[in-house]
Design a protein around this motif. Structure first.
Motif, mmCIF file in Angstrom:
data_model
loop_
_atom_site.group_PDB
_atom_site.id
_atom_site.type_symbol
_atom_site.label_atom_id
_atom_site.label_comp_id
_atom_site.label_asym_id
_atom_site.label_seq_id
_atom_site.Cartn_x
_atom_site.Cartn_y
_atom_site.Cartn_z
ATOM 1 N N LEU A 70 39.333 46.443 31.018
ATOM 2 C CA LEU A 70 40.332 45.901 31.934
ATOM 3 C C LEU A 70 40.147 46.557 33.290
ATOM 4 N N LYS A 71 39.972 45.738 34.314
ATOM 5 C CA LYS A 71 39.831 46.233 35.678
ATOM 6 C C LYS A 71 41.093 45.871 36.467
ATOM 7 N N ILE A 72 41.478 46.760 37.366
ATOM 8 C CA ILE A 72 42.650 46.534 38.216
ATOM 9 C C ILE A 72 42.170 46.361 39.652
ATOM 10 N N TYR A 73 42.637 45.299 40.311
ATOM 11 C CA TYR A 73 42.287 45.030 41.704
ATOM 12 C C TYR A 73 43.575 45.031 42.522
ATOM 13 N N ARG A 74 43.614 45.904 43.539
ATOM 14 C CA ARG A 74 44.788 45.998 44.408
ATOM 15 C C ARG A 74 44.441 45.463 45.790
ATOM 16 N N LYS A 75 45.365 44.681 46.319
ATOM 17 C CA LYS A 75 45.156 44.093 47.639
ATOM 18 C C LYS A 75 45.063 45.197 48.680
ATOM 19 N N ASP A 76 44.028 45.151 49.493
ATOM 20 C CA ASP A 76 43.807 46.153 50.532
ATOM 21 C C ASP A 76 43.431 45.424 51.815
ATOM 22 N N GLY A 77 44.460 45.006 52.552
ATOM 23 C CA GLY A 77 44.215 44.185 53.730
ATOM 24 C C GLY A 77 43.712 42.820 53.316
ATOM 25 N N THR A 78 42.526 42.471 53.758
ATOM 26 C CA THR A 78 41.922 41.197 53.358
ATOM 27 C C THR A 78 40.978 41.366 52.176
ATOM 28 N N ASP A 79 40.836 42.602 51.689
ATOM 29 C CA ASP A 79 39.930 42.884 50.579
ATOM 30 C C ASP A 79 40.719 43.290 49.339
ATOM 31 N N TRP A 80 39.973 43.538 48.275
ATOM 32 C CA TRP A 80 40.556 44.015 47.026
ATOM 33 C C TRP A 80 39.876 45.319 46.639
ATOM 34 N N GLU A 118 38.972 47.993 43.796
ATOM 35 C CA GLU A 118 38.789 47.959 42.342
ATOM 36 C C GLU A 118 39.012 49.336 41.731
ATOM 37 N N GLU A 119 39.673 49.351 40.559
ATOM 38 C CA GLU A 119 39.818 50.594 39.810
ATOM 39 C C GLU A 119 39.802 50.288 38.321
ATOM 40 N N ASP A 120 39.478 51.308 37.525
ATOM 41 C CA ASP A 120 39.467 51.159 36.070
ATOM 42 C C ASP A 120 40.873 51.341 35.515
ATOM 43 N N PHE A 121 41.204 50.559 34.489
ATOM 44 C CA PHE A 121 42.411 50.843 33.720
ATOM 45 C C PHE A 121 42.171 52.154 32.986
ATOM 46 N N ALA A 122 43.149 53.047 33.013
ATOM 47 C CA ALA A 122 42.944 54.418 32.552
ATOM 48 C C ALA A 122 42.547 54.516 31.091
ATOM 49 N N HIS A 123 42.873 53.499 30.284
ATOM 50 C CA HIS A 123 42.686 53.623 28.840
ATOM 51 C C HIS A 123 41.533 52.779 28.310
ATOM 52 N N ASN A 124 40.637 52.340 29.206
ATOM 53 C CA ASN A 124 39.387 51.732 28.754
ATOM 54 C C ASN A 124 38.553 52.765 28.006
#
Length: 651
Positions: A270-280, A282-288
């Motif tokens: 599971l990957k998490i994408y957070r809005k960062d201005g006009t970009d996204w 990416e970070e890992d879900f901690a429990h992968n």
């Protein structure tokens, strides 16, 4: 394959299945016909294997093993009608494999023949002993018979503007439309070794005010640039955080060996994408933990404080379970907790979705109609009520999953689900559904009779179809030969009546727009086939001028005869073709023989033994009226003589 990527991703293809070595190869000498068929089967080329085995089984005493592999090939490519026909012959052989009886019950279930499936599961239980899963299958078949007799009032619509002949599934609504997972077309895309199709991408589409979808397009590369499958996706309420399931693209996957082949299994993450201005960002879900298990299919609670997901991590109740993590004060997600035994079974639970205090999920471990069924349960975290099956038509004999509620109030509910049920565009399709209390009730009352005597026929199986081969409802006529169904306004339907010892009959009902409660009555006349010498005409069998090949419209009629032969295994018939008097006697006899033989050959390919069929062309020697050579007749009178007839030779 037993499961497709999105369901089997925790076991088969998350699965990127890559051949690593030890390839299958032909021996130096030319393989035999059976050797070529077996090779195709072992290489998982089931469509080609089926064509090869068809030639092997068209003999007086075919090998049981060849018929089993032919039936299994059809089962694996979802040609369930053909699989049923062949399995019905396989299980009549004393040396059939134990699993063939289970596969036979499975394909009966896939075709909506739940009463027959229940009989085969009980036969399996009597022969091989009781087991928990078989008991559950029997309970599911018995429940499905009742659910299909009285379907819920949900109306389903295939969202054809975004569905393709490949797979689309797991829709999520957003303020700007919808997003979902889909297989892209195109020669340049990376292909899955298991499905042969392009790896999943995340799509967006427009949603009209009435919920209709249109304008599909692949989303940008911000989270669509992984090597393997990407999707499904969950979105938070602010739409600035995405939780994206994907196949891990690295090299830490485990290797497996089977039948001379090496396979690499790569888990889901599971990957998490957070809005960062006009970009996204990416970070890992901690429990992968891609080395140990898969984790994906995320869904957020309504308040955003609980994240549900599916995983086969250790500590579950069997197979894939639904787990959850709670939002911590620092914005991180807490340690995984199992949603508990009220939700999770010994089978697989996946595709969670939350609406208010209701958790919707799909499972193959509770009593259901077959494949994955959709369930709902009230509660949160690990405290839930007993799951409730959403019944037919939301559930079907196929895989039904990714249930999403759009709007819900006392009078109207609408939303979306995904399914690979028959009648779709191909693979998995996205369906919209609506539930609205009807202003007027349309009742269809069917009556089944013996065509020869006119007597009522109780215990006839009657199937109501809408939109082609989609089953709308199914039941059995009562002691008075009657059955009733409720129809939707404006939809055309077809009724099919079947009973052992009789050739089936079907009739159509046009869409109705009544201004008040309405009852429509139709009669279906079934022709008896249980007495030597019985004859009946196959209606609407047409051939192109001077041709003998089987047209698509004729194949549909012949398929009904195939079903009659399959369900009456002691039946042996003569299938005869007749012409009108125009043309020479010799020409008409030869043409009619070719047509009769063509029809018999077609029936044999559908799983009926050739020694149960005799092809005979009578030309113009058995006219049913006065229209012999030189007698002026109307087009209709000549047409009456151009017929295909069946005579019972043994029963």
């Amino acid at each position: 394959m037993e499961r497709r990527y999105y369901i089997g991703s925790f076991r088969l293809l998350a699965v990127s299945l890559l051949l690593l070595g030890a390839e299958l190869s032909l021996a130096q000498e030319q393989p035999s016909r059976r050797g070529r068929a077996d090779l195709l089967y072992d290489k998982l080329e089931y469509a080609n294997a089926a064509a090869a085995y068809e030639k092997l089984v068209d003999v007086k005493k075919p090998r049981t093993g060849d018929m089993e592999r032919l039936a299994d090939s059809y089962r694996r490519i979802n040609a369930y009608e053909l699989a049923e026909n062949w399995y019905s012959r396989v299980v009549a052989q004393p040396d059939h494999k134990q699993e063939s009886l289970l596969h036979y019950a499975e394909v009966l279930k896939k075709r909506g023949r739940y009463a027959e499936a229940g009989k085969q599961y009980r036969a399996y239980q009597e022969k091989y002993g009781s087991a928990e899963n078989i008991t559950r299958y029997i309970q599911g078949a018995d429940s499905a018979v009742l659910w299909m007799k009285s379907p819920t009032l949900h109306s389903l619509k295939n969202e054809a503007a975004i569905n393709t002949d490949l797979s689309e599934f797991s829709l999520v609504s957003t303020s700007g439309g919808v997003i979902y997972a889909g297989e892209p077309h195109g020669l340049l895309n990376n292909k899955s070794g298991m499905t042969g199709q392009s790896y999943l991408k995340v799509y967006a589409a427009d949603r009209a005010r009435d919920g209709e979808l249109s304008g599909p397009n692949v989303m940008g590369d911000a989270f669509n640039n992984a090597l393997y499958h990407i999707g499904p996706v969950a979105v938070n309420s602010a739409e600035d955080v995405l939780y994206v399931t994907r196949t891990y693209p690295g090299k830490e996957g485990e290797n497996y060996r089977s039948d001379g082949l090496k396979w690499r299994k790569q888990n889901l993450e599971l990957k998490i994408y957070r809005k960062d201005g006009t970009d996204w960002a990416e970070e890992d879900f901690a429990h992968n933990n891609v080395k140990e298990y898969s984790l994906g299919h995320a869904a957020l609670s309504s308040d955003g404080k609980v994240l549900y997901y599916a995983s086969d991590m250790p500590g579950g109740h069997g197979g894939v379970d639904i787990w959850y993590s709670e939002l911590q004060g620092d914005g991180s997600w807490g340690a995984p907790k199992n949603a508990g035994p009220r939700i999770n079974s010994g089978g697989d639970e996946m595709f969670p979705n939350v609406s208010g205090d209701t958790l919707y999920f799909s499972s193959d471990g509770w009593v259901g109609m077959g494949g994955l069924d959709i369930y709902r349960s009230i509660g949160s975290r690990s405290t839930f009520s007993t799951p409730e099956n959403l019944r037919y038509p939301l559930n079907s004999a196929g895989d039904d999953f990714a249930y999403v509620v759009g709007v819900s109030d006392e009078d109207v509910i609408y939303g979306y689900l995904s399914s690979n049920r028959p009648g779709g565009k191909g693979g998995d399709d996205i369906y919209s559904f609506t539930f609205a209390k009807p202003k007027f009730i349309i009742v269809l009352e069917g009556l089944t009779r013996n065509r020869e005597t006119g007597e009522l026929l109780p215990s006839a199986s009657v199937t109501l179809f809408h939109k082609g081969k989609e089953i709308a409802a199914k039941g059995v006529t009562d002691k008075d030969g009657r059955i009733t169904f409720t129809l939707n306004k404006g939809e055309p339907y077809r009724l099919l009546a079947e009973k052992p010892g009789y050739h089936s009959d079907s009739t159509s009902v046009e869409g109705l727009f009544p201004a008040r409660d309405t009852t429509v009555r139709v009669v279906m006349n079934l022709h008896p086939v249980h007495k030597v010498g019985d004859k009946f005409v196959l209606e609407n069998i047409y051939y192109d001028f001077d041709k003998h090949n089987i047209r698509k419209d004729a194949a549909l009629i012949l398929d009904q005869l195939v079903a009659t032969m399959r369900d009456n295994p002691t039946l042996r018939i003569e299938l005869s073709s007749h012409t009108d008097s125009r043309g020479s006697d010799s020409y008409n006899e030869k043409l009619s023989q070719r047509r009769a033989q063509s029809a018999v050959d077609y029936i044999v390919t559908r799983g009926i033994a050739r020694d149960r069929l005799v092809a005979k062309g009578y030309g113009e020697t058995r006219l049913v009226n006065k229209c012999s050579n030189g007698v002026p007749c109307s087009v209709a009178d000549h047409q009456a003589n151009r017929r295909t007839e069946v005579e019972v030779l043994a029963y």
